[in-house]
Structure formats: C-alpha cells, structure tokens
Design an enzyme around this catalytic site. Structure first.
Site, PDB file in Angstrom:
ATOM      1  N   LYS A 150       0.778  -1.319   0.420  1.00 46.87           N
ATOM      2  CA  LYS A 150       0.002  -0.042  -0.200  1.00 46.87           C
ATOM      3  C   LYS A 150       1.114   1.074   0.138  1.00 46.87           C
ATOM      4  O   LYS A 150       0.526   2.285  -0.656  1.00 46.87           O
ATOM      5  CB  LYS A 150      -0.677  -0.094   1.288  1.00 46.87           C
ATOM      6  CG  LYS A 150      -1.531   1.379   1.521  1.00 46.87           C
ATOM      7  CD  LYS A 150      -2.538   1.116   2.721  1.00 46.87           C
ATOM      8  CE  LYS A 150      -1.808   1.174   4.261  1.00 46.87           C
ATOM      9  NZ  LYS A 150      -1.770   2.938   4.360  1.00 46.87           N
ATOM     10  N   ASN A 151       2.055   1.353   0.898  1.00 47.12           N
ATOM     11  CA  ASN A 151       2.566   2.198   1.207  1.00 47.12           C
ATOM     12  C   ASN A 151       3.612   2.431   0.052  1.00 47.12           C
ATOM     13  O   ASN A 151       4.290   4.015   0.391  1.00 47.12           O
ATOM     14  CB  ASN A 151       3.556   2.529   2.265  1.00 47.12           C
ATOM     15  CG  ASN A 151       2.176   2.919   3.307  1.00 47.12           C
ATOM     16  OD1 ASN A 151       1.434   3.072   2.861  1.00 47.12           O
ATOM     17  ND2 ASN A 151       2.644   2.352   4.245  1.00 47.12           N
TER      18      ASN A 151
ATOM     19  N   CYS B  63      -5.164  12.693  12.417  1.00 43.42           N
ATOM     20  CA  CYS B  63      -5.903  11.411  12.239  1.00 43.42           C
ATOM     21  C   CYS B  63      -5.960  10.691  13.535  1.00 43.42           C
ATOM     22  O   CYS B  63      -5.323  11.113  14.698  1.00 43.42           O
ATOM     23  CB  CYS B  63      -5.118  10.790  11.104  1.00 43.42           C
ATOM     24  SG  CYS B  63      -3.296   9.951  12.278  1.00 43.42           S
TER      25      CYS B  63
ATOM     26  N   ARG C  27       0.189  14.449  13.591  1.00 42.87           N
ATOM     27  CA  ARG C  27       1.060  14.348  12.056  1.00 42.87           C
ATOM     28  C   ARG C  27       0.799  15.851  10.756  1.00 42.87           C
ATOM     29  O   ARG C  27       0.309  15.957   9.818  1.00 42.87           O
ATOM     30  CB  ARG C  27       0.310  12.787  10.700  1.00 42.87           C
ATOM     31  CG  ARG C  27       0.438  12.174  11.873  1.00 42.87           C
ATOM     32  CD  ARG C  27      -0.321  10.825  11.454  1.00 42.87           C
ATOM     33  NE  ARG C  27       0.419  10.218  10.292  1.00 42.87           N
ATOM     34  CZ  ARG C  27      -0.123   9.298   8.880  1.00 42.87           C
ATOM     35  NH1 ARG C  27      -1.417   8.893   9.628  1.00 42.87           N
ATOM     36  NH2 ARG C  27       0.260   8.591   8.188  1.00 42.87           N
TER      37      ARG C  27
ATOM     38  N   ASP D 130       4.414   0.306  11.947  1.00 39.07           N
ATOM     39  CA  ASP D 130       3.319   0.035  11.464  1.00 39.07           C
ATOM     40  C   ASP D 130       3.694  -1.659  12.080  1.00 39.07           C
ATOM     41  O   ASP D 130       2.321  -2.761  11.506  1.00 39.07           O
ATOM     42  CB  ASP D 130       3.683  -0.093  10.427  1.00 39.07           C
ATOM     43  CG  ASP D 130       3.273   1.500   9.130  1.00 39.07           C
ATOM     44  OD1 ASP D 130       2.749   1.794   8.147  1.00 39.07           O
ATOM     45  OD2 ASP D 130       2.986   2.382  10.859  1.00 39.07           O
TER      46      ASP D 130
ATOM     47  N   ARG E 237      -8.843  -0.181   3.993  1.00 39.55           N
ATOM     48  CA  ARG E 237      -7.800   1.070   3.745  1.00 39.55           C
ATOM     49  C   ARG E 237      -6.268   0.364   3.649  1.00 39.55           C
ATOM     50  O   ARG E 237      -5.836   0.837   2.242  1.00 39.55           O
ATOM     51  CB  ARG E 237      -7.853   1.498   5.008  1.00 39.55           C
ATOM     52  CG  ARG E 237      -8.575   2.916   5.223  1.00 39.55           C
ATOM     53  CD  ARG E 237      -8.156   4.089   6.575  1.00 39.55           C
ATOM     54  NE  ARG E 237      -7.326   4.418   5.663  1.00 39.55           N
ATOM     55  CZ  ARG E 237      -6.698   5.687   5.398  1.00 39.55           C
ATOM     56  NH1 ARG E 237      -6.881   5.836   6.873  1.00 39.55           N
ATOM     57  NH2 ARG E 237      -5.500   6.763   5.328  1.00 39.55           N
TER      58      ARG E 237
HETATM   59  C1  EPZ Z   1       4.509   7.033   5.711  1.00 38.04           C
HETATM   60  O1  EPZ Z   1       3.234   8.028   7.012  1.00 38.04           O
HETATM   61  C2  EPZ Z   1       3.138   5.720   5.993  1.00 38.04           C
HETATM   62  N1  EPZ Z   1       2.219   6.535   5.285  1.00 38.04           N
HETATM   63  C3  EPZ Z   1       2.497   5.314   7.488  1.00 38.04           C
HETATM   64  O2  EPZ Z   1       2.123   4.335   7.287  1.00 38.04           O
HETATM   65  C4  EPZ Z   1       3.757   5.226   7.990  1.00 38.04           C
HETATM   66  O3  EPZ Z   1       3.113   4.735   9.826  1.00 38.04           O
HETATM   67  C5  EPZ Z   1       5.447   6.543   8.427  1.00 38.04           C
HETATM   68  O4  EPZ Z   1       5.245   6.820   7.122  1.00 38.04           O
HETATM   69  C6  EPZ Z   1       6.128   5.699   8.956  1.00 38.04           C
HETATM   70  O5  EPZ Z   1       6.934   4.759   8.099  1.00 38.04           O
HETATM   71  C7  EPZ Z   1       2.468   6.202   3.811  1.00 38.04           C
HETATM   72  O6  EPZ Z   1       3.431   5.917   3.603  1.00 38.04           O
HETATM   73  C8  EPZ Z   1       0.766   6.091   3.056  1.00 38.04           C
HETATM   74  P1  EPZ Z   1       6.330  10.166   8.424  1.00 38.04           P
HETATM   75  P2  EPZ Z   1       3.736   9.766   6.990  1.00 38.04           P
HETATM   76  O7  EPZ Z   1       6.122  11.468   7.435  1.00 38.04           O
HETATM   77  O8  EPZ Z   1       4.242   9.666   5.638  1.00 38.04           O
HETATM   78  C9  EPZ Z   1       6.351  13.112  11.708  1.00 38.04           C
HETATM   79  C10 EPZ Z   1       0.241   2.791   8.048  1.00 38.04           C
HETATM   80  O9  EPZ Z   1      -0.380   2.487   8.184  1.00 38.04           O
HETATM   81  N2  EPZ Z   1       5.919  14.781  10.724  1.00 38.04           N
HETATM   82  O10 EPZ Z   1       6.965  10.002   7.778  1.00 38.04           O
HETATM   83  O11 EPZ Z   1       2.803  10.499   7.771  1.00 38.04           O
HETATM   84  C11 EPZ Z   1       5.278  12.469  11.794  1.00 38.04           C
HETATM   85  O12 EPZ Z   1       3.559  13.192  12.757  1.00 38.04           O
HETATM   86  C12 EPZ Z   1       0.785   3.885   7.763  1.00 38.04           C
HETATM   87  O13 EPZ Z   1       0.510   2.264   6.996  1.00 38.04           O
HETATM   88  C13 EPZ Z   1       6.435  16.094  11.155  1.00 38.04           C
HETATM   89  O14 EPZ Z   1       6.366  16.613  11.872  1.00 38.04           O
HETATM   90  O15 EPZ Z   1       5.288   9.513   8.006  1.00 38.04           O
HETATM   91  C14 EPZ Z   1       4.889  11.212  12.651  1.00 38.04           C
HETATM   92  O16 EPZ Z   1       5.408  11.814  13.505  1.00 38.04           O
HETATM   93  C15 EPZ Z   1       0.117   4.580   9.163  1.00 38.04           C
HETATM   94  N3  EPZ Z   1       6.481  16.487   9.622  1.00 38.04           N
HETATM   95  C16 EPZ Z   1       6.846  11.435  12.027  1.00 38.04           C
HETATM   96  O17 EPZ Z   1       7.240  12.729  11.568  1.00 38.04           O
HETATM   97  C17 EPZ Z   1       5.759  16.221   8.852  1.00 38.04           C
HETATM   98  O18 EPZ Z   1       6.042  17.699   7.894  1.00 38.04           O
HETATM   99  C18 EPZ Z   1       6.965  10.673  10.823  1.00 38.04           C
HETATM  100  O19 EPZ Z   1       5.907  11.356   9.887  1.00 38.04           O
HETATM  101  C19 EPZ Z   1       5.955  15.381   8.386  1.00 38.04           C
HETATM  102  C20 EPZ Z   1       5.887  14.499   9.062  1.00 38.04           C
END
Ligand code: EPZ
Length: 429
Positions: free
Chosen positions: A22-23, A125, A130, A317, A409
């Site tokens: 998915k990701n 969410c 996020r 995850d 999802r």
């Molecule tokens: C991706 O989410 C994945 N989703 C998530 O999987 C996964 O948990 C996550 O990466 C971490 O590996 C998809 O790929 C669609 P991040 P993403 O940006 O990109 C903070 C699932 O269950 N952050 O790496 O949203 C954020 O709040 C989902 O399949 C900021 O502060 O994750 C988090 O605490 C859930 N500012 C951390 O960084 C930003 O601009 C990591 O988030 C972006 C992120």
C-alpha cells in the site's frame, strides 16, 4: 458497517500470498501526474486506499484503466494504467484528503509539472497530529510560494519551474521525502535531500522514477541527489511486496503458535522483523525464493523489548501487532513508540480483553501470559484494527471487531487469507 467475527484458539496453518505494498503503490500512483505518458503499475493491492487515490487522480483529470478483478469489496487494484495527459483540475478537495493523508502526495507532482496546486490540509488522524510542515518547507525551498487559506494549501511556482536546491530534513519523514523527491525530478538543476527517509517504499518510488527517465543518485541511502530533467516518460512498474502485511501475518502465526508460509515476500526488506521474531524463539526459514516459513508450533516464546525506528529498524506499522503477540507470551517487556505521539490506541481495546498493559508516555509495559478474553471490540485505525484481529485469534471464544473499514484500507481480503489458513473468521454486516 462491516464487522469481523472471530472464534479464537486455533493455530494458523497454511500459505498466504503477500499483496503489493500500500505504502509503495500510493506514491507510485501519484507519479502519473509527472508525465503525459501512461504509467502501468502491476501488483497493486485491492484495498480501499488505492480506490481513494484513484478517485483523487480521476478528479484531477487522470485517465485510469483498471484491472477488472476486484479484491475485497471490489476495491480497485491489480494492474492499473494511469494517463495524466489532460489534467484540468489542480485541487485536491477536503472530502478526499481527509479520508487519506497520503493524498497530500499529489502536491509535489502538481507543482513540478504545472507550477500550481490547491490541496486540502490533511488534518490529524487517530495516531497523531501528523503535520506536513516538512513537506511544505521542502517545496518552498524548491521555489514554491505557499499560502494556507481556509484549510487549503494554495501553492504556485513563480516562473513555472521549481529550482533545485539542498534540502535538510530535521527528522526522517517518509511522505516529505516522497513529495520532495517527486518534485525535484522536474526542477531546474540539482537537488540534494539530506536525511531522506530510506524505507523500501522510497526506494521503490525512486526506482520507478528512474524508469520514467528521472536522474537520481543515492537510492537506498539517507542522501538522495536528483538532477532535474525536462520531462518524464511512461513506464511499466511492479509494486514491491507489502512488508507490513507480511510482518502482520508473521505475528499472527506466532501469536496462535501456528505455522505459516508467506509467498511473494522480498526477504531483504524483512530483516528487522525476521531477527526480532527469531530472538523471541520463533523458527523462521526461507524454503524458496521470496518465501518465508514462520513456525511457532509448540514453541516456547519469550518476550523482548523493542523500540520502533525508521527503516531499517523495527517498523512503527508493526508495533500494535507485536503488542498483541507479546500478550500471548509469559513475562513482561517494554514497547517504545518513537515515531508517532499517539500510537497506543489499541491498548484500551486490548485491556477490555483482559490485557495487562501500562502506558507511560511513549512506552508501554506489557505483562503477557494471562489468557486473553473474547470481547466485542472497536477498531480505531488501520494497524490497531489488525492488532485486535490477532488478539481475537489468540483469545478463547468469540470476538467481534467493529468498523472493519479501517482494516480494508490496508489489507486485501484479510479474512479470506486467514480463513484459508484455518482461522475461524468471517465478515458480516
Ligand atoms: C508513512 O506515513 C506511512 N504511510 C505510515 O504508514 C508510516 O507509519 C509512516 O510513514 C512512518 O513509517 C504511507 O506511506 C502512506 P512520516 P507518513 O512523514 O509519511 C512527523 C500505515 O499504517 N512529521 O514518516 O505520514 C509525523 O507526525 C501508515 O500504513 C512531521 O512532524 O509518516 C510523524 O510523527 C500509518 N512533519 C513522523 O514525522 C511532517 O511534515 C513520521 O512521519 C511530516 C511528518
């Protein structure tokens, strides 16, 4: 609203084919916006998030030809052809973005190719606020002018073309890396992304972009260098396996003391999960290429502390699924969530099954070995939901899990895959 009915206590035993990631598939679909040529993706999972991304791209004007074989609930997937030669709308509306945070991944491609975009802010969410500040900072550094008005990101590129630059991410962000990477492929000049995420899904995206004519060095590392090109062309690309789905079923096999063979698995991206399960006493072998055998039959398992980390560490995850597994093992351990600020939503529901878990900040102390009691349960987010399925499979008696849409999802026909391996599980409205 669909529910899952589970009668626990039966060890899983059988073979499961792992679906595409998915990701990985979600950003790969967004690459369609970077070219007028056709992108053909195969091994796309039939899950709700793919349908959501398809609807988002359709309303931008992308043409989609989709494999007719529907998966769970007829969700789109399989082979998808995407052609964005007639994009007539640069807005990603709130009603779609709020359903799926990954919708924000159209921002970089729209700015890169069209020089403008209007994308709803995703909002928070279940697992945390996020924010997308890092996405916006990187795109601004590439030359975009971004305003936030009425809950929308209003962005445009003076002069129409982004300009290559050095981007330094303060922390690892998968989505921010993906947006910056896609945007940089069409920027004028060179972009270097420092402290880039290097999850396998990022590597898959970069490899696909290279197959479209992008010029990217450092793939698979924390430093990506992108030399912008004038345009990108079409490609045929196969989505990598879903390492989180594979890890989920590995935990389910261990939690039920069963034996599962997983096919279509890329073993190279499973190291952290494989080593962790071996450490607790699960027997894992690789009987063939891209095949994992997880054997916990009659195994004496022991708990092990774990902290979630960015790749190649233990994936956030899989944290909830691992917690469900730890509940089936005598002894205590500490699970630390270092990526998200609110990713223990599953603990309240597990406690209703008799689980003994103490949360202190980002750490959960899990006292396992007490029999889990069946219950009626409520899913809250994708991975918390599948954690409840694992706990219900390990518990004695009949459990019900509400709000199955969370699971749909990200998991393709999960109850079918588990039922084929002996689980007493069914879906009903
Ligand atoms: C991706 O989410 C994945 N989703 C998530 O999987 C996964 O948990 C996550 O990466 C971490 O590996 C998809 O790929 C669609 P991040 P993403 O940006 O990109 C903070 C699932 O269950 N952050 O790496 O949203 C954020 O709040 C989902 O399949 C900021 O502060 O994750 C988090 O605490 C859930 N500012 C951390 O960084 C930003 O601009 C990591 O988030 C972006 C992120």
């Amino acid at each position: 609203m669909d529910k899952i009915y589970v009668t626990g206590g039966t060890p899983l035993n059988g073979t499961i084919t792992i679906s595409g990631s998915k990701n990985a598939a979600l950003p790969l679909m967004a690459t369609s916006l970077l070219t007028a040529d056709t992108i053909t993706l195969s091994n796309v999972p039939h899950i709700a998030d793919i349908s959501t991304m398809a609807h988002l791209l359709l309303q931008h004007g992308t043409n989609l030809l989709i494999d007719a074989s529907g998966g769970n609930g007829g969700h789109l997937g399989g082979v998808i052809q995407l052609t964005s030669d007639n994009i007539n709308n640069i807005e990603a509306p709130y009603d779609l973005v709020r359903k799926m945070r990954a919708s924000v991944l159209v921002l970089g491609p729209l700015l890169a190719r069209f020089g403008k975009a209007r994308v709803s802010l995703p909002g928070g969410c279940a697992i945390g606020t996020r924010p997308i500040d890092m996405h916006l900072k990187a795109l601004t550094e590439l030359g975009a002018v971004i305003e936030l008005t009425e809950g929308y990101i209003d962005a445009h590129v003076p002069g129409g073309k982004l300009t290559g630059t050095d981007i330094h991410f303060g922390k690892i962000s998968v989505g921010a890396t993906e947006n910056a990477l896609m945007a940089a492929t069409l920027a004028t000049g060179t972009t270097t992304i420092h402290n880039a995420a290097k999850e396998p899904e990022i590597t898959d995206l970069a490899n696909c972009l290279v197959s479209m004519g992008a010029n990217i060095d450092g793939i698979g590392t924390h430093t990506l260098t992108i030399n912008g090109v004038e345009s990108l062309h079409g490609t045929h690309y196969k989505v990598i396996c879903d390492r989180i789905e594979a890890g989920t079923f590995m935990m389910a096999a261990a939690a039920t003391r069963g034996t599962l063979t997983l096919e279509e698995v890329d073993l190279d991206v499973m190291t952290a999960t494989i080593e962790l399960l071996k450490d607790i006493g699960v027997h894992i072998s690789t009987p063939a290429d891209n095949t994992l055998k997880v054997d916990a039959h009659n195994a004496t398992l022991s708990p092990k502390n774990v902290s979630t980390e960015a790749y190649p560490g233990f994936a956030t995850d899989l944290q909830a699924q691992y917690m469900a597994l730890m509940l089936t093992i005598d002894g205590s351990c500490i699970i630390e969530e270092t990526i998200f600020e609110n990713r223990f939503m599953h603990v309240a529901e597990l406690s209703r099954m008799g689980a003994d878990i103490l949360i202190e900040g980002y750490k959960a102390t899990v006292h396992g070995g007490k029999p889990l009691k069946n219950a009626e349960l409520m899913a809250t987010d994708l991975r918390a939901s599948v954690c409840l399925v694992i706990a219900a499979l390990a518990a004695q008696g009949d459990s019900v899990i509400n709000r199955m849409y969370h699971i749909d999802r990200g998991y393709e026909r999960i109850e079918e895959k588990l039922a084929k391996c002996g689980a007493k599980i069914r879906r009903a409205r």
